[in-house]
Design an enzyme around this catalytic site. Structure first.
Site, PDB file in Angstrom:
ATOM      1  N   TYR A 129       0.842  -1.190   0.000  1.00  0.00           N
ATOM      2  CA  TYR A 129       0.000   0.000   0.000  1.00  0.00           C
ATOM      3  C   TYR A 129       0.882   1.246   0.000  1.00  0.00           C
ATOM      4  O   TYR A 129       1.774   1.395   0.848  1.00  0.00           O
ATOM      5  CB  TYR A 129      -0.922   0.018   1.216  1.00  0.00           C
ATOM      6  CG  TYR A 129      -1.913   1.158   1.165  1.00  0.00           C
ATOM      7  CD1 TYR A 129      -3.127   1.009   0.497  1.00  0.00           C
ATOM      8  CD2 TYR A 129      -1.634   2.397   1.749  1.00  0.00           C
ATOM      9  CE1 TYR A 129      -4.029   2.055   0.417  1.00  0.00           C
ATOM     10  CE2 TYR A 129      -2.534   3.443   1.673  1.00  0.00           C
ATOM     11  CZ  TYR A 129      -3.732   3.277   1.006  1.00  0.00           C
ATOM     12  OH  TYR A 129      -4.615   4.310   0.916  1.00  0.00           O
ATOM     13  N   GLN A 193     -11.031  -0.061   0.919  1.00  0.00           N
ATOM     14  CA  GLN A 193     -11.414  -0.874  -0.239  1.00  0.00           C
ATOM     15  C   GLN A 193     -10.211  -1.562  -0.883  1.00  0.00           C
ATOM     16  O   GLN A 193     -10.307  -2.707  -1.347  1.00  0.00           O
ATOM     17  CB  GLN A 193     -12.176  -0.034  -1.266  1.00  0.00           C
ATOM     18  CG  GLN A 193     -11.463   1.165  -1.825  1.00  0.00           C
ATOM     19  CD  GLN A 193     -11.659   2.435  -0.998  1.00  0.00           C
ATOM     20  OE1 GLN A 193     -11.916   2.364   0.199  1.00  0.00           O
ATOM     21  NE2 GLN A 193     -11.545   3.583  -1.644  1.00  0.00           N
ATOM     22  N   ASN A 217      -3.468   5.922   6.457  1.00  0.00           N
ATOM     23  CA  ASN A 217      -4.178   6.651   7.514  1.00  0.00           C
ATOM     24  C   ASN A 217      -4.857   5.682   8.482  1.00  0.00           C
ATOM     25  O   ASN A 217      -4.687   4.457   8.397  1.00  0.00           O
ATOM     26  CB  ASN A 217      -5.183   7.645   6.910  1.00  0.00           C
ATOM     27  CG  ASN A 217      -6.277   6.946   6.105  1.00  0.00           C
ATOM     28  OD1 ASN A 217      -6.559   5.756   6.271  1.00  0.00           O
ATOM     29  ND2 ASN A 217      -6.923   7.701   5.228  1.00  0.00           N
ATOM     30  N   THR A 240       3.224   9.874  11.810  1.00  0.00           N
ATOM     31  CA  THR A 240       4.673   9.867  11.940  1.00  0.00           C
ATOM     32  C   THR A 240       5.110  10.618  13.192  1.00  0.00           C
ATOM     33  O   THR A 240       4.373  11.465  13.728  1.00  0.00           O
ATOM     34  CB  THR A 240       5.326  10.494  10.699  1.00  0.00           C
ATOM     35  OG1 THR A 240       6.736  10.253  10.744  1.00  0.00           O
ATOM     36  CG2 THR A 240       5.058  11.986  10.623  1.00  0.00           C
ATOM     37  N   GLU A 331       9.326   6.279  16.450  1.00  0.00           N
ATOM     38  CA  GLU A 331       9.499   5.813  15.077  1.00  0.00           C
ATOM     39  C   GLU A 331      10.885   6.229  14.570  1.00  0.00           C
ATOM     40  O   GLU A 331      11.641   5.408  14.034  1.00  0.00           O
ATOM     41  CB  GLU A 331       8.408   6.421  14.189  1.00  0.00           C
ATOM     42  CG  GLU A 331       8.521   6.063  12.726  1.00  0.00           C
ATOM     43  CD  GLU A 331       7.546   6.838  11.847  1.00  0.00           C
ATOM     44  OE1 GLU A 331       7.329   6.423  10.699  1.00  0.00           O
ATOM     45  OE2 GLU A 331       7.007   7.869  12.313  1.00  0.00           O
ATOM     46  N   HIS A 332      11.194   7.508  14.718  1.00  0.00           N
ATOM     47  CA  HIS A 332      12.515   8.045  14.356  1.00  0.00           C
ATOM     48  C   HIS A 332      13.123   8.661  15.610  1.00  0.00           C
ATOM     49  O   HIS A 332      12.488   9.503  16.255  1.00  0.00           O
ATOM     50  CB  HIS A 332      12.406   9.151  13.304  1.00  0.00           C
ATOM     51  CG  HIS A 332      11.576   8.811  12.105  1.00  0.00           C
ATOM     52  ND1 HIS A 332      10.246   9.174  11.990  1.00  0.00           N
ATOM     53  CD2 HIS A 332      11.896   8.153  10.970  1.00  0.00           C
ATOM     54  CE1 HIS A 332       9.782   8.748  10.832  1.00  0.00           C
ATOM     55  NE2 HIS A 332      10.752   8.117  10.188  1.00  0.00           N
ATOM     56  N   GLU A 419       2.714 -35.679  29.944  1.00  0.00           N
ATOM     57  CA  GLU A 419       1.679 -34.780  29.424  1.00  0.00           C
ATOM     58  C   GLU A 419       0.373 -35.523  29.125  1.00  0.00           C
ATOM     59  O   GLU A 419      -0.538 -34.943  28.531  1.00  0.00           O
ATOM     60  CB  GLU A 419       2.199 -34.092  28.154  1.00  0.00           C
ATOM     61  CG  GLU A 419       3.347 -33.131  28.441  1.00  0.00           C
ATOM     62  CD  GLU A 419       3.715 -32.266  27.247  1.00  0.00           C
ATOM     63  OE1 GLU A 419       3.246 -32.562  26.129  1.00  0.00           O
ATOM     64  OE2 GLU A 419       4.458 -31.290  27.448  1.00  0.00           O
TER      65      GLU A 419
END
Length: 436
Positions: A129, A193, A217, A240, A331-332, A419
């Site tokens: 994506y 979609q 998003n 971000t 993230e950064h 077991e």
């Protein structure tokens, strides 16, 4: 503009720090209620649903959801030569790094005649994506596609929102990046979609994929959560963020420029300065205000920097700054300190660490060679950025000969009985007893 959190002389646990560091409000759970009907609609109605959602959400009437190969190639001719040269250099560097980080196969003999191996096998087909929205992201094409190619993936499908100004086709710079990478399967579809199309497949249009990667998003993130399990996903990307650890040796102008660089992405972007020097914090604030007045995307930049997700965090010393950074899990993360390499080596939670004043985040966004698809929202505590292993499966291989099995057979029987799974032990015993 930036709010201030003063942690000096406070001895706080990691849990307490995680509750204090600035975060925005991103509710994927609420977004699920919006995307689930869309995903089901695409699953049941296929292309018809994709065309209707393109009209509703993107304002375009699609003649074809899949972009014709001729359009992809033609996009190269419309691009500025310097843009193509920059993309080509980015591809070269990103490919070099990702090919070097493909994990090797491992094979050992744990005992005579007892061999174990692990091999990394690429998934067959991936869906990547590439977001639209407030900016154009050919760099995301590079990051997603090159990592998948380096892993050995054979089938790559790229999907990205159609653009009204380009007649319902994706942005030509996105298409040009695909052409440079040899990607011929591109779809003009965005949002929930497109995730439904990739996860479930659409008859006569798009085969289902094994893994979906790429940022988007909140609705894309929610859609990835909804289809996780039907397919694999890389992560639920949020807005971000950048955090910067700085001390009195740091350059306030560089820091202000870097905080601003992430704020221009999105009104929900987070920009956080972590410093033990209040004077530096003041100089950064002055530089930020001056730079912001001249920035192109003033409205969203101002909203991001004044939001609850952005702040200056004052600490007592570098040790506390490191603890705050690990609790934030950026993230950064940039390091602007004396002995920056040593400070960076102490970080345990970050998507990517940028060391020294000449390694700003935008370098990693485009041309460093690292990947810019990174964990957000504090998930760097347990998650990694996009890399070749995102597209690989580790398969284990076991080969014991008769003597090797005999050497541990009794122990396997013992554990099976412990077991209460006696048939497990009997499967071993049948071999230990030999042919009947």
């Amino acid at each position: 503009m930036l709010s201030q959190i003063d942690l000096r002389d406070q001895n706080l646990s990691a849990r307490e720090l995680r509750s204090i560091v600035p975060r925005g409000d991103v509710d994927v759970t609420e977004a699920l209620k919006v995307v689930e009907p869309i995903l089901e609609d695409v699953r049941t109605r296929g292309t018809e649903a994709l065309v209707e959602y393109a009209a509703r959400f993107d304002g375009v009437e699609l003649d074809h959801v899949r972009v014709p190969a001729a359009h992809i190639e033609a996009a190269l001719a419309t691009q500025d030569t310097e843009v193509l040269e920059a993309l080509t250099e980015a591809i070269t560097r990103v490919r070099a790094f990702h090919e070097a980080t493909v994990p090797p196969a491992t094979e050992i003999e744990v005992a005579p005649g007892a061999r174990l191996a692990q091999r990394w096998v690429p998934v067959g087909r991936v869906g990547l994506y590439v977001p639209g929205g407030l900016a154009v992201y050919p760099s995301s094409v590079v990051m997603n596609v090159v990592a998948a190619q380096a892993a050995g993936v054979q089938e790559i499908a790229v999907t990205t929102p159609p653009q009204k100004e380009f007649g319902g086709q994706p942005h030509p710079t996105i298409l040009a990046a695909c052409a440079l990478l040899g990607v011929t399967e591109v779809y003009a579809a965005g949002g929930a979609q497109s995730i439904g199309m990739l996860a479930y497949g659409v008859d006569g249009l798009c085969d289902p994929v094994d893994i979906i990667t790429g940022p988007g998003n909140v609705y894309v993130a929610a859609s990835k959560r909804a289809v996780n399990g039907v397919v694999g996903i890389d992560a639920e990307a949020g807005p971000t963020e950048i955090a910067i650890i700085a001390d009195s040796s740091a350059n306030a102008e560089f820091i202000a420029a870097d905080l601003l660089s992430q704020a221009e992405h999105d009104p929900m972007a987070g920009s956080v300065l972590i410093t033990d020097d209040p004077d530096l914090a003041e100089r950064v604030e002055v530089a930020l205000l001056r730079r912001m007045d001249a920035t192109k995307h003033l409205a969203r930049t101002k909203e991001a920097l004044s939001g609850k997700q952005s702040a200056v965090i004052l600490t007592s010393n570098i040790e506390q700054s490191v603890a705050v950074a690990d609790a934030y899990g950026a993230e950064h993360l940039e390091i602007h300190t004396r002995e920056a390499d040593a400070v960076a080596a102490r970080i345990t939670s970050a998507g990517a660490v940028f060391i020294g004043e000449h390694s700003p985040v935008p370098l990693g966004d485009y041309l460093a060679g690292s990947n810019h698809v990174l964990p957000t929202g504090g998930t760097a505590r347990f998650a990694s950025g996009l890399n070749t292993t995102s597209f690989l499966k580790a398969i284990q291989y076991i080969r014991y000969d008769a003597d090797a099995l005999a050497s541990v057979g009794d122990k396997v029987v013992t554990l099976a009985n412990a077991e209460n799974l006696p048939a497990h032990g009997e499967a071993i015993q049948a071999r230990l007893d030999g042919p009947s």
